[in-house]
Design an enzyme around this catalytic site. Structure first.
Site, mmCIF file in Angstrom:
data_model
loop_
_atom_site.group_PDB
_atom_site.id
_atom_site.type_symbol
_atom_site.label_atom_id
_atom_site.label_comp_id
_atom_site.label_asym_id
_atom_site.label_seq_id
_atom_site.Cartn_x
_atom_site.Cartn_y
_atom_site.Cartn_z
ATOM 1 N N LYS A 52 0.829 -1.213 0.000
ATOM 2 C CA LYS A 52 0.000 0.000 0.000
ATOM 3 C C LYS A 52 0.857 1.254 0.000
ATOM 4 C CE LYS A 52 -1.429 1.691 3.909
ATOM 5 N NZ LYS A 52 -1.496 2.931 4.627
ATOM 6 N N ASN A 53 1.839 1.299 0.888
ATOM 7 C CA ASN A 53 2.575 2.561 1.040
ATOM 8 C C ASN A 53 3.549 2.832 -0.111
ATOM 9 O OD1 ASN A 53 1.100 3.159 3.272
ATOM 10 N ND2 ASN A 53 2.637 2.456 4.745
ATOM 11 N N CYS A 107 -4.200 8.119 9.539
ATOM 12 C CA CYS A 107 -4.503 7.555 10.851
ATOM 13 C C CYS A 107 -4.045 8.489 11.954
ATOM 14 C CB CYS A 107 -3.805 6.199 11.016
ATOM 15 S SG CYS A 107 -4.655 4.867 10.165
ATOM 16 N N ARG A 146 1.536 14.571 13.283
ATOM 17 C CA ARG A 146 2.245 14.141 12.068
ATOM 18 C C ARG A 146 2.649 15.376 11.263
ATOM 19 N NH1 ARG A 146 -0.896 8.937 9.656
ATOM 20 N NH2 ARG A 146 1.100 8.569 8.648
ATOM 21 N N PRO A 147 3.726 16.046 11.722
ATOM 22 C CA PRO A 147 4.141 17.283 11.059
ATOM 23 C C PRO A 147 4.628 17.020 9.631
ATOM 24 C CG PRO A 147 5.786 16.603 12.670
ATOM 25 C CD PRO A 147 4.629 15.657 12.806
ATOM 26 N N ILE A 148 4.648 18.079 8.811
ATOM 27 C CA ILE A 148 5.155 17.938 7.443
ATOM 28 C C ILE A 148 6.305 18.916 7.194
ATOM 29 C CG2 ILE A 148 3.005 17.017 6.452
ATOM 30 C CD1 ILE A 148 2.626 19.913 5.326
ATOM 31 N N ASP A 149 6.919 19.341 8.290
ATOM 32 C CA ASP A 149 7.990 20.349 8.159
ATOM 33 C C ASP A 149 9.140 19.882 7.258
ATOM 34 O OD1 ASP A 149 8.216 18.569 10.470
ATOM 35 O OD2 ASP A 149 10.148 19.525 10.814
ATOM 36 N N GLN A 150 9.435 18.585 7.266
ATOM 37 C CA GLN A 150 10.569 18.114 6.454
ATOM 38 C C GLN A 150 10.229 18.105 4.961
ATOM 39 O OE1 GLN A 150 13.655 17.632 8.037
ATOM 40 N NE2 GLN A 150 12.338 18.513 9.618
ATOM 41 N N ASP A 198 4.592 0.054 12.052
ATOM 42 C CA ASP A 198 3.312 -0.480 11.554
ATOM 43 C C ASP A 198 3.071 -1.915 11.999
ATOM 44 O OD1 ASP A 198 2.917 1.932 10.345
ATOM 45 O OD2 ASP A 198 3.321 1.257 8.301
ATOM 46 N N ILE A 245 8.533 6.009 16.906
ATOM 47 C CA ILE A 245 8.236 6.798 15.699
ATOM 48 C C ILE A 245 7.030 7.732 15.917
ATOM 49 C CG2 ILE A 245 7.811 6.716 13.192
ATOM 50 C CD1 ILE A 245 10.393 5.225 13.891
ATOM 51 N N ARG A 277 -8.684 0.421 4.929
ATOM 52 C CA ARG A 277 -7.751 1.367 4.288
ATOM 53 C C ARG A 277 -6.546 0.647 3.716
ATOM 54 N NH1 ARG A 277 -7.293 6.842 7.642
ATOM 55 N NH2 ARG A 277 -6.050 7.294 5.846
HETATM 56 C C1 EPZ Z 1 4.445 6.498 6.493
HETATM 57 O O1 EPZ Z 1 3.872 7.605 7.157
HETATM 58 C C2 EPZ Z 1 3.362 5.479 6.370
HETATM 59 N N1 EPZ Z 1 2.242 6.043 5.648
HETATM 60 C C3 EPZ Z 1 2.928 5.023 7.753
HETATM 61 O O2 EPZ Z 1 2.029 3.950 7.569
HETATM 62 C C4 EPZ Z 1 4.121 4.517 8.547
HETATM 63 O O3 EPZ Z 1 3.728 4.269 9.870
HETATM 64 C C5 EPZ Z 1 5.229 5.562 8.545
HETATM 65 O O4 EPZ Z 1 5.551 5.956 7.185
HETATM 66 C C6 EPZ Z 1 6.517 5.065 9.191
HETATM 67 O O5 EPZ Z 1 7.007 3.947 8.515
HETATM 68 C C7 EPZ Z 1 2.256 6.128 4.327
HETATM 69 O O6 EPZ Z 1 3.199 5.719 3.666
HETATM 70 C C8 EPZ Z 1 1.057 6.704 3.657
HETATM 71 P P1 EPZ Z 1 7.138 9.361 8.365
HETATM 72 P P2 EPZ Z 1 4.601 9.005 7.149
HETATM 73 O O7 EPZ Z 1 7.175 10.612 7.576
HETATM 74 O O8 EPZ Z 1 5.265 9.169 5.827
HETATM 75 C C9 EPZ Z 1 8.187 12.560 11.780
HETATM 76 C C10 EPZ Z 1 0.114 2.695 7.919
HETATM 77 O O9 EPZ Z 1 -0.433 2.163 8.905
HETATM 78 N N2 EPZ Z 1 8.072 13.598 10.745
HETATM 79 O O10 EPZ Z 1 8.122 8.294 8.066
HETATM 80 O O11 EPZ Z 1 3.622 10.019 7.594
HETATM 81 C C11 EPZ Z 1 6.844 11.913 12.110
HETATM 82 O O12 EPZ Z 1 6.124 12.688 13.038
HETATM 83 C C12 EPZ Z 1 0.682 4.080 8.033
HETATM 84 O O13 EPZ Z 1 0.216 2.144 6.795
HETATM 85 C C13 EPZ Z 1 8.433 14.890 11.037
HETATM 86 O O14 EPZ Z 1 8.813 15.215 12.165
HETATM 87 O O15 EPZ Z 1 5.679 8.765 8.280
HETATM 88 C C14 EPZ Z 1 7.279 10.591 12.651
HETATM 89 O O16 EPZ Z 1 7.652 10.721 14.000
HETATM 90 C C15 EPZ Z 1 0.438 4.691 9.359
HETATM 91 N N3 EPZ Z 1 8.353 15.845 10.043
HETATM 92 C C16 EPZ Z 1 8.521 10.251 11.836
HETATM 93 O O17 EPZ Z 1 8.960 11.507 11.283
HETATM 94 C C17 EPZ Z 1 7.941 15.533 8.789
HETATM 95 O O18 EPZ Z 1 7.910 16.438 7.942
HETATM 96 C C18 EPZ Z 1 8.312 9.282 10.703
HETATM 97 O O19 EPZ Z 1 7.224 9.733 9.885
HETATM 98 C C19 EPZ Z 1 7.592 14.209 8.490
HETATM 99 C C20 EPZ Z 1 7.658 13.244 9.493
#
Ligand code: EPZ
Length: 430
Positions: free
Chosen positions: A22-23, A117, A122-126, A305, A327, A397
């Site tokens: 999925k991801n 979820c 879940r910030p998007i700053d990066q 996950d 995480i 989902r």
């Molecule tokens: C992806 O989410 C997956 N979702 C998640 O799967 C999965 O849990 C996660 O990666 C970790 O493997 C999708 O691919 C759609 P991250 P994502 O960016 O991309 C922090 C599922 O059940 N962060 O790797 O949102 C964040 O808060 C879902 O299938 C920042 O600080 O995760 C977290 O602590 C749930 N700033 C860490 O990084 C940012 O700009 C990892 O998040 C982005 C993230």
């Protein structure tokens, strides 16, 4: 409201086919709009999140042709809008991949702030930092993220945290930027590699995906391709733990065993036998599970996950286990539900201390999110008596035909819609 009704107690036995990841699919589908030529995607999982993303793509003029349930043709030649808003897109996380894809192709995009979820902040700053490093202006207003650039030029980005989403989004934005982009402290998940392989098959020049440093040399344009998505590591892991928790014997087929190593290692540690072949993994659990400690980490560590699924297994193990979630800060919401089934778990900040109990008992519970929901299904399959699970839309989902696949392994699980359906199920399973 639809629920799962489960009669627990049967060991799961048999073989199950794992679908596409999925991801990976979510990023690859979004990236398909980056060429005007047609892209053919195979092994696409038919789950709610991929369908919502395809709907969002259609809303801006992308032509989607379903060849069969798992194969889709995508053509982004006639995109007629760069604004993606609406309630449906806010419900998923991956809408934001269209921001990277459209910014990369058209130098402009506006996409609703992502949902997904509720597993913590879940910030998007990066993502924003990456887009800015490529020369884009990014603004968040009225619930939309707007990104725009006159020219995108390669940049050097050091991710402050290891993030799958930002690594993939910035990769897409950088593919057609002028010059070289370097992403340091990049995520190494299999789906990051899959997206890079997909983009490279469209003519991109991405090196190093799967390591900490990804180097992208911008190309003028991308072309059409045919691509098969990798198998879903988490769907596979979920069935592997279902085997462990029900003391079963399950072979997950169509997988890449290398992607499952951290999961297999923990299963062996808690007393299961794990046999790997080229594209399958068999898990046999014949005795009570042992306790252990586990901490979620970015790949190749133990995946966040899979955290609820291992916790459900450890809840039935002998002794005390410790699960640390590193995480997401709010990923223990299933603990209250599992407690209704007899689990003994104490959560302190990002750690769950689990005292193994002898058995779970069926109860009426609610899925709090996708993976936690799947984990509660596994608990129900192991429990004595009947479990009902509400809010199965979360599970849908990310798991295709979950009840059907479980039934092929001998599980007694059905989707019921009314009290009458539930009574019928109870009569049938005795
Ligand atoms: C992806 O989410 C997956 N979702 C998640 O799967 C999965 O849990 C996660 O990666 C970790 O493997 C999708 O691919 C759609 P991250 P994502 O960016 O991309 C922090 C599922 O059940 N962060 O790797 O949102 C964040 O808060 C879902 O299938 C920042 O600080 O995760 C977290 O602590 C749930 N700033 C860490 O990084 C940012 O700009 C990892 O998040 C982005 C993230």
């Amino acid at each position: 409201m639809e629920q799962y009704a489960i009669k627990g107690g049967n060991p799961l036995v048999g073989e199950v086919e794992i679908g596409g990841a999925k991801n990976a699919a979510l990023a690859i589908l979004a990236a398909s709009v980056m060429t005007d030529e047609t892209v053919l995607i195979e092994n696409m999982p038919d789950v709610r999140d991929t369908n919502v993303l395809l709907q969002a793509m259609e809303s801006i003029g992308v032509i989607i042709e379903r060849v069969d349930r798992h194969t889709v043709k995508i053509n982004g030649a006639h995109i007629n809008g760069l604004v993606i808003d609406g309630d449906y897109i806010k419900r998923i996380r991956a809408g934001y991949y269209l921001l990277g894809a459209l910014l990369g192709k058209y130098k402009k995009a506006e996409v609703a702030f992502p949902g997904g979820c509720n597993i913590g902040s879940r910030p998007i700053d990066q993502h924003i930092k990456g887009f800015k490093a490529l020369g884009a202006n990014v603004d968040i207003a009225h619930g939309l993220i707007k990104a725009e650039a006159e020219h995108l030029r390669g940049g050097h980005i050091y991710m402050d945290v290891v993030t799958v989403g930002a690594t993939m989004n910035v990769m897409m934005a950088a593919v057609m930027a002028e010059g070289q982009t370097i992403i340091e402290n990049a995520a190494k998940e299999p789906h990051v590699v899959d997206l890079a392989n997909f983009l490279n098959s469209m003519g991109a020049n991405i090196r190093g995906a799967g390591t900490d440093v990804i180097r992208i040399k911008g190309v003028q344009k991308l072309h059409g391709t045919e691509y098969t998505i990798i198998p879903d590591q988490i769907e596979a892991g979920t069935f592997m733990f279902a085997a462990a928790v029900t003391r079963g014997d399950v072979t997950v087929k169509n997988v890449i065993p290398k992607h499952l190593e951290s999961i297999s290692a923990k299963l062996i540690e808690i007393g299961c036998e794990v046999e790997e072949s080229d594209d399958a993994v068999r898990v046999v659990a014949s005795k009570r599970l042992n306790h252990t400690q586990v901490k979620t980490l970015p790949y190749p560590g133990f995946p966040t996950d899979m955290q609820p699924q291992i916790a459900v297994a450890l809840g039935l193990s002998s002794g005390t286990s410790i699960v640390t979630e590193s995480i997401f800060e709010n990923r223990f919401k299933y603990v209250d539900e599992l407690t209704r089934m007899g689990a003994s778990i104490k959560v302190e900040s990002n750690t769950a201390i689990i005292d193994g109990v002898d058995r779970y008992t069926g109860a009426s519970i609610t899925a709090p999110d996708l993976r936690a929901g799947a984990a509660l299904v596994i608990a129900g399959l192991a429990a004595e008596g009947i479990t009902t699970i509400d809010e199965i839309r979360y599970i849908e989902r990310g798991y295709e035909d979950f009840p059907q696949k479980l039934r092929t392994l001998g599980a007694q699980i059905e989707v019921v819609d009314t009290e009458k359906d539930l009574q019928k199920f109870k009569l049938r399973v005795g």
